[in-house]
Design a protein around this motif. Structure first.
Motif, short mmCIF file in Angstrom:
data_model
loop_
_atom_site.label_atom_id
_atom_site.label_comp_id
_atom_site.label_asym_id
_atom_site.label_seq_id
_atom_site.Cartn_x
_atom_site.Cartn_y
_atom_site.Cartn_z
N GLN A 43 33.88 32.64 29.37
CA GLN A 43 33.31 33.90 29.87
C GLN A 43 31.83 33.75 30.19
O GLN A 43 31.31 34.34 31.14
N GLN A 44 31.15 32.92 29.38
CA GLN A 44 29.70 32.75 29.59
C GLN A 44 29.36 32.05 30.89
O GLN A 44 28.23 32.14 31.37
N ARG A 45 30.30 31.34 31.46
CA ARG A 45 30.02 30.63 32.72
C ARG A 45 30.04 31.57 33.93
O ARG A 45 29.56 31.23 35.00
N ILE A 46 30.62 32.76 33.76
CA ILE A 46 30.74 33.68 34.90
C ILE A 46 29.39 34.34 35.18
O ILE A 46 28.83 35.02 34.34
N SER A 47 28.87 34.10 36.38
CA SER A 47 27.58 34.68 36.73
C SER A 47 27.74 35.89 37.67
O SER A 47 26.85 36.73 37.75
N THR A 48 28.87 35.93 38.36
CA THR A 48 29.06 36.91 39.42
C THR A 48 30.50 37.40 39.43
O THR A 48 31.42 36.62 39.21
N ILE A 49 30.67 38.69 39.71
CA ILE A 49 32.03 39.25 39.85
C ILE A 49 32.11 39.97 41.19
O ILE A 49 31.21 40.75 41.53
N LEU A 50 33.18 39.73 41.94
CA LEU A 50 33.44 40.49 43.17
C LEU A 50 34.59 41.44 42.89
O LEU A 50 35.63 41.02 42.36
N LEU A 51 34.42 42.71 43.24
CA LEU A 51 35.49 43.70 43.05
C LEU A 51 35.92 44.22 44.41
O LEU A 51 35.08 44.66 45.21
N SER A 52 37.23 44.21 44.67
CA SER A 52 37.72 44.67 45.98
C SER A 52 37.75 46.18 46.09
O SER A 52 37.53 46.75 47.15
N HIS A 53 38.05 46.86 44.97
CA HIS A 53 38.09 48.33 44.95
C HIS A 53 38.12 48.80 43.50
O HIS A 53 38.09 47.97 42.58
N GLY A 54 38.20 50.11 43.31
CA GLY A 54 37.97 50.65 41.97
C GLY A 54 39.19 50.96 41.14
O GLY A 54 39.05 51.60 40.10
N HIS A 55 40.38 50.52 41.52
CA HIS A 55 41.54 50.82 40.67
C HIS A 55 41.47 50.04 39.35
O HIS A 55 40.95 48.92 39.28
N TYR A 56 42.04 50.68 38.32
CA TYR A 56 41.92 50.19 36.95
C TYR A 56 42.36 48.74 36.77
O TYR A 56 41.72 47.97 36.06
N ASP A 57 43.46 48.36 37.46
CA ASP A 57 43.97 47.00 37.26
C ASP A 57 43.00 45.93 37.78
O ASP A 57 43.13 44.76 37.46
N HIS A 58 41.99 46.35 38.55
CA HIS A 58 41.03 45.39 39.12
C HIS A 58 39.67 45.41 38.40
O HIS A 58 38.90 44.47 38.54
N ILE A 59 39.39 46.48 37.66
CA ILE A 59 38.05 46.60 37.06
C ILE A 59 38.08 46.61 35.53
O ILE A 59 37.04 46.65 34.88
N ARG A 60 39.25 46.57 34.94
CA ARG A 60 39.44 46.87 33.52
C ARG A 60 38.51 46.12 32.58
O ARG A 60 37.99 46.68 31.62
N ALA A 61 38.31 44.80 32.80
CA ALA A 61 37.58 43.99 31.79
C ALA A 61 36.06 43.99 31.98
O ALA A 61 35.36 43.27 31.27
N ILE A 62 35.55 44.79 32.88
CA ILE A 62 34.09 44.79 33.10
C ILE A 62 33.33 45.17 31.82
O ILE A 62 32.43 44.44 31.41
N PRO A 63 33.69 46.27 31.12
CA PRO A 63 32.93 46.60 29.91
C PRO A 63 33.09 45.54 28.82
O PRO A 63 32.12 45.19 28.14
N SER A 64 34.29 44.99 28.64
CA SER A 64 34.47 44.00 27.56
C SER A 64 33.74 42.70 27.89
O SER A 64 33.17 42.07 26.99
N LEU A 65 33.70 42.30 29.15
CA LEU A 65 32.93 41.09 29.51
C LEU A 65 31.44 41.33 29.28
O LEU A 65 30.73 40.46 28.76
N ALA A 66 30.96 42.53 29.62
CA ALA A 66 29.54 42.85 29.41
C ALA A 66 29.22 42.84 27.92
O ALA A 66 28.20 42.30 27.49
N PHE A 67 30.09 43.43 27.11
CA PHE A 67 29.88 43.46 25.66
C PHE A 67 29.77 42.04 25.09
O PHE A 67 28.92 41.74 24.26
#
Ligand SMILES: [Zn+2]
Ligand SMILES: [Zn+2]
Length: 256
Positions: A43-67
């Motif tokens: 997870q620490q190697r990820i510097s950038t995330i691209l999101l195609s749109h805002g549906h839950y199945d595509h954005i779900r892990a954003i808060p947990s990755l940030a934490f």
């Protein structure tokens, strides 16, 4: 580019994960399963995330990755509509800190939200990203991603058919396309902005007509309850029209 598929389904279970894949381990495309499928050091190697749109199945892990990565900053690129949904739903401070706000957690923003404009290419970490509008049930982008050595990948994100305008704008060596419904639910696929095997075949035929070649194609975003049916239909379609189509499963790696 080395593509590692973390999640290739629309629904999560012990054996299926929500959509996301890594490019060369540093850029994540979609955030369905970025924490459940990766070790902390990955997870620490990820510097950038691209999101195609805002549906839950595509954005779900954003808060947990940030934490899990609160000591550094991760850039999240998406069209403004997607960033707005992310901010108002998962990053609104109600059930978890707002990791995009410097006042909410440890006195710094963990996430830097970076708006993309359709058809305006941006250079990110040595990749050139071109966001292209696609037709879905909310504003959505597909991405052409080019590496420094000139290899190009196009990811459709969630999209319905009628992609000729998209094909005009890109020149990929490889296509990662969504495949959500079986043929008997073609109308539902169209109504909800998704593809089924017969509509994908039509889109690939249009691609060949417009571009004069066909890229290799890998499918993700499968609804688990229809997977067997979809795979059988794709196998038949691929044979009939000599199309280079493969499915990606969780953990698969391809080089494009
Ligand atoms: Zn969607
Ligand atoms: Zn989806």
């Amino acid at each position: 580019m080395r593509i590692r598929f973390l999640g290739t389904h629309t629904a999560e279970s012990k054996s299926t994960r929500l959509v996301s894949f890594l490019i060369d381990d540093v850029m994540a495309v979609e955030a369905g399963s970025l924490t459940s499928e990766l070790t902390f050091s990955e997870q620490q190697r990820i510097s950038t995330i691209l999101l195609s749109h805002g549906h839950y199945d595509h954005i779900r892990a954003i808060p947990s990755l940030a934490f899990n990565n609160s000591h550094r900053t991760i850039k999240v690129f998406a069209i403004p509509e997607t960033l707005k949904v992310l901010s108002s739903s998962l990053l609104n401070g109600a059930v978890y800190p707002n990791f995009a706000d410097s006042g909410s957690y440890l006195g710094k923003s963990v996430l830097e939200l970076c708006p993309l404009e359709f058809l305006q290419p941006v250079e990110v970490e040595g990749y050139r990203i071109l966001p292209v509008p696609v037709g879905h049930s909310m504003p959505a982008a597909g991405f052409e991603i080019a590496s420094m050595d000139g290899r190009r990948l196009f990811y459709t994100g969630d999209t319905g058919p009628d992609l000729s305008d998209v094909w005009e704008k890109i020149q990929p060596h490889h296509l990662i396309a969504e495949m959500t419904f079986p043929n008997r639910l073609a109308q539902m696929a169209r109504d909800t902005g998704h593809l089924c095997p017969q509509s994908l075949a039509g889109e690939l035929a249009a691609f060949k007509r417009i571009k004069g070649y066909l890229p290799d194609c890998t499918l993700i975003h499968i609804m688990p309850q229809f997977e067997e049916e979809i795979r059988a239909e794709i196998e038949k379609t691929a044979k009939e029209f000599h199309l280079p189509i493969a499915f990606a499963s969780e953990g698969d790696v391809i080089v494009v």
